[in-house]
Design a protein around this motif. Structure first.
Motif, PDB file in Angstrom:
ATOM      1  N   PRO A 123      53.139  95.834  24.522  1.00  0.00           N
ATOM      2  CA  PRO A 123      52.293  94.853  23.820  1.00  0.00           C
ATOM      3  C   PRO A 123      51.007  94.515  24.603  1.00  0.00           C
ATOM      4  O   PRO A 123      49.986  94.204  23.999  1.00  0.00           O
ATOM      5  N   GLY A 124      51.071  94.600  25.918  1.00  0.00           N
ATOM      6  CA  GLY A 124      49.896  94.327  26.741  1.00  0.00           C
ATOM      7  C   GLY A 124      49.021  95.547  26.978  1.00  0.00           C
ATOM      8  O   GLY A 124      47.885  95.426  27.432  1.00  0.00           O
ATOM      9  N   LEU A 125      49.546  96.729  26.683  1.00  0.00           N
ATOM     10  CA  LEU A 125      48.787  97.963  26.887  1.00  0.00           C
ATOM     11  C   LEU A 125      48.086  98.428  25.613  1.00  0.00           C
ATOM     12  O   LEU A 125      47.074  99.124  25.681  1.00  0.00           O
ATOM     13  N   LYS A 126      48.634  98.042  24.486  1.00  0.00           N
ATOM     14  CA  LYS A 126      48.062  98.487  23.211  1.00  0.00           C
ATOM     15  C   LYS A 126      46.732  97.776  22.971  1.00  0.00           C
ATOM     16  O   LYS A 126      46.651  96.556  23.020  1.00  0.00           O
ATOM     17  N   VAL A 127      45.698  98.564  22.713  1.00  0.00           N
ATOM     18  CA  VAL A 127      44.374  97.984  22.494  1.00  0.00           C
ATOM     19  C   VAL A 127      44.392  97.153  21.207  1.00  0.00           C
ATOM     20  O   VAL A 127      45.038  97.503  20.222  1.00  0.00           O
ATOM     21  N   ASN A 128      43.716  96.025  21.238  1.00  0.00           N
ATOM     22  CA  ASN A 128      43.703  95.073  20.140  1.00  0.00           C
ATOM     23  C   ASN A 128      42.623  95.461  19.125  1.00  0.00           C
ATOM     24  O   ASN A 128      41.429  95.427  19.427  1.00  0.00           O
ATOM     25  N   LEU A 129      43.051  95.827  17.912  1.00  0.00           N
ATOM     26  CA  LEU A 129      42.118  96.265  16.872  1.00  0.00           C
ATOM     27  C   LEU A 129      41.130  95.175  16.482  1.00  0.00           C
ATOM     28  O   LEU A 129      39.958  95.458  16.208  1.00  0.00           O
ATOM     29  N   ALA A 130      41.581  93.934  16.460  1.00  0.00           N
ATOM     30  CA  ALA A 130      40.688  92.838  16.102  1.00  0.00           C
ATOM     31  C   ALA A 130      39.568  92.685  17.132  1.00  0.00           C
ATOM     32  O   ALA A 130      38.418  92.400  16.776  1.00  0.00           O
ATOM     33  N   LEU A 131      39.888  92.914  18.404  1.00  0.00           N
ATOM     34  CA  LEU A 131      38.849  92.834  19.437  1.00  0.00           C
ATOM     35  C   LEU A 131      37.848  93.970  19.290  1.00  0.00           C
ATOM     36  O   LEU A 131      36.648  93.783  19.500  1.00  0.00           O
ATOM     37  N   PRO A 153      53.092  85.067  36.243  1.00  0.00           N
ATOM     38  CA  PRO A 153      53.967  86.155  35.792  1.00  0.00           C
ATOM     39  C   PRO A 153      53.339  86.860  34.596  1.00  0.00           C
ATOM     40  O   PRO A 153      52.651  86.241  33.778  1.00  0.00           O
ATOM     41  N   PHE A 154      53.556  88.159  34.493  1.00  0.00           N
ATOM     42  CA  PHE A 154      53.079  88.944  33.355  1.00  0.00           C
ATOM     43  C   PHE A 154      53.933  88.567  32.153  1.00  0.00           C
ATOM     44  O   PHE A 154      55.159  88.670  32.195  1.00  0.00           O
ATOM     45  N   VAL A 155      53.305  88.129  31.094  1.00  0.00           N
ATOM     46  CA  VAL A 155      54.020  87.595  29.942  1.00  0.00           C
ATOM     47  C   VAL A 155      55.029  88.589  29.352  1.00  0.00           C
ATOM     48  O   VAL A 155      56.076  88.185  28.861  1.00  0.00           O
ATOM     49  N   PRO A 201      58.104  89.160  33.083  1.00  0.00           N
ATOM     50  CA  PRO A 201      57.923  88.074  34.047  1.00  0.00           C
ATOM     51  C   PRO A 201      58.267  88.403  35.494  1.00  0.00           C
ATOM     52  O   PRO A 201      57.846  87.684  36.403  1.00  0.00           O
ATOM     53  N   ASP A 202      58.995  89.501  35.734  1.00  0.00           N
ATOM     54  CA  ASP A 202      59.292  89.891  37.102  1.00  0.00           C
ATOM     55  C   ASP A 202      58.053  90.448  37.815  1.00  0.00           C
ATOM     56  O   ASP A 202      58.014  90.505  39.038  1.00  0.00           O
ATOM     57  N   VAL A 203      57.040  90.829  37.055  1.00  0.00           N
ATOM     58  CA  VAL A 203      55.791  91.343  37.632  1.00  0.00           C
ATOM     59  C   VAL A 203      54.832  90.171  37.805  1.00  0.00           C
ATOM     60  O   VAL A 203      54.537  89.442  36.855  1.00  0.00           O
ATOM     61  N   LYS A 204      54.352  89.982  39.020  1.00  0.00           N
ATOM     62  CA  LYS A 204      53.413  88.902  39.323  1.00  0.00           C
ATOM     63  C   LYS A 204      51.994  89.450  39.314  1.00  0.00           C
ATOM     64  O   LYS A 204      51.690  90.443  39.992  1.00  0.00           O
ATOM     65  N   LEU A 205      51.136  88.812  38.533  1.00  0.00           N
ATOM     66  CA  LEU A 205      49.730  89.182  38.458  1.00  0.00           C
ATOM     67  C   LEU A 205      48.903  88.227  39.312  1.00  0.00           C
ATOM     68  O   LEU A 205      49.196  87.026  39.361  1.00  0.00           O
ATOM     69  N   SER A 206      47.894  88.758  39.968  1.00  0.00           N
ATOM     70  CA  SER A 206      46.963  87.913  40.708  1.00  0.00           C
ATOM     71  C   SER A 206      45.898  87.420  39.741  1.00  0.00           C
ATOM     72  O   SER A 206      45.356  88.197  38.955  1.00  0.00           O
ATOM     73  N   MET A 207      45.610  86.138  39.802  1.00  0.00           N
ATOM     74  CA  MET A 207      44.569  85.553  38.953  1.00  0.00           C
ATOM     75  C   MET A 207      43.282  85.459  39.748  1.00  0.00           C
ATOM     76  O   MET A 207      43.278  85.003  40.895  1.00  0.00           O
ATOM     77  N   PHE A 208      42.199  85.916  39.122  1.00  0.00           N
ATOM     78  CA  PHE A 208      40.874  85.870  39.728  1.00  0.00           C
ATOM     79  C   PHE A 208      39.916  85.139  38.805  1.00  0.00           C
ATOM     80  O   PHE A 208      40.088  85.164  37.583  1.00  0.00           O
ATOM     81  N   ALA A 209      38.901  84.547  39.387  1.00  0.00           N
ATOM     82  CA  ALA A 209      37.793  83.975  38.630  1.00  0.00           C
ATOM     83  C   ALA A 209      36.519  84.659  39.131  1.00  0.00           C
ATOM     84  O   ALA A 209      36.300  84.749  40.346  1.00  0.00           O
ATOM     85  N   PHE A 210      35.725  85.143  38.196  1.00  0.00           N
ATOM     86  CA  PHE A 210      34.450  85.767  38.519  1.00  0.00           C
ATOM     87  C   PHE A 210      33.355  84.906  37.918  1.00  0.00           C
ATOM     88  O   PHE A 210      33.277  84.754  36.697  1.00  0.00           O
ATOM     89  N   GLU A 211      32.532  84.337  38.781  1.00  0.00           N
ATOM     90  CA  GLU A 211      31.417  83.520  38.314  1.00  0.00           C
ATOM     91  C   GLU A 211      30.293  84.441  37.872  1.00  0.00           C
ATOM     92  O   GLU A 211      29.827  85.274  38.649  1.00  0.00           O
TER      93      GLU A 211
END
Length: 158
Positions: free
Chosen positions: A40-48, A139-141, A144-154
């Motif tokens: 579900p997270g790998l499939k490209v979103n058609l609406a986007l 956690p990756f939705v 959840p066992d996979v931890k993602l790092s959150m970044f902010a890019f200004e």
């Protein structure tokens, strides 16, 4: 390094772009069972794609090298990076950086001031080199066992 251009994605490319995301994720060492959970997270979103929020890096002879997707969050100036996926055959050739530059330009057009990035473990160094700041983990939705790092890019003034 192969020359490429970055252009808006087309809906008819969705399946091929999803395959790029799967190949990139498998190359990171995830097995087939994990890929199924991640789909579900790998499939490209058609609406986007239809909204003009997905861009493709395309090389010689029209070979698709990767893609990036982003969307506004509805929270003043915050843009969510849905993902950058580069076909492993084109890693370390500048494709990811060009895709990120495209999403920065898109974010400016959407009056964005910050891009929020949830990074898989193998891409942490990539986002840090681009100037993103680590702000935590999540956690990756879809696994959840996979931890993602959150970044902010200004987003720099442009």
């Amino acid at each position: 390094m192969t020359n490429n251009r970055v252009r808006p994605a087309r809906v008819d490319e969705a399946a091929e772009l999803t395959e790029i995301a799967v190949r990139a994720t498998k190359h990171d060492g995830y097995d087939d069972d994990t890929i199924v959970r991640f789909m579900p997270g790998l499939k490209v979103n058609l609406a986007l794609i239809a909204a003009g929020l997905v861009f493709v890096a395309e090389g010689e002879a029209g070979i698709r090298q990767g893609y990036v997707a982003a969307r506004p969050t509805g929270i003043g100036g915050l843009i969510l990076l849905e993902g950058i996926f580069v076909d492993p055959a084109f890693w370390r050739g500048g494709v990811g950086s060009r895709l990120f530059a495209a999403v920065v330009e898109l974010s400016r057009k959407m009056a964005g001031s910050v891009i929020l990035i949830n990074s898989n473990p193998s891409a942490v160094g990539f986002y840090a080199r681009l100037g993103a700041n680590k702000i935590g983990t999540t956690p990756f939705v879809f696994s959840p066992d996979v931890k993602l790092s959150m970044f902010a890019f200004e987003i720099p003034a442009g």
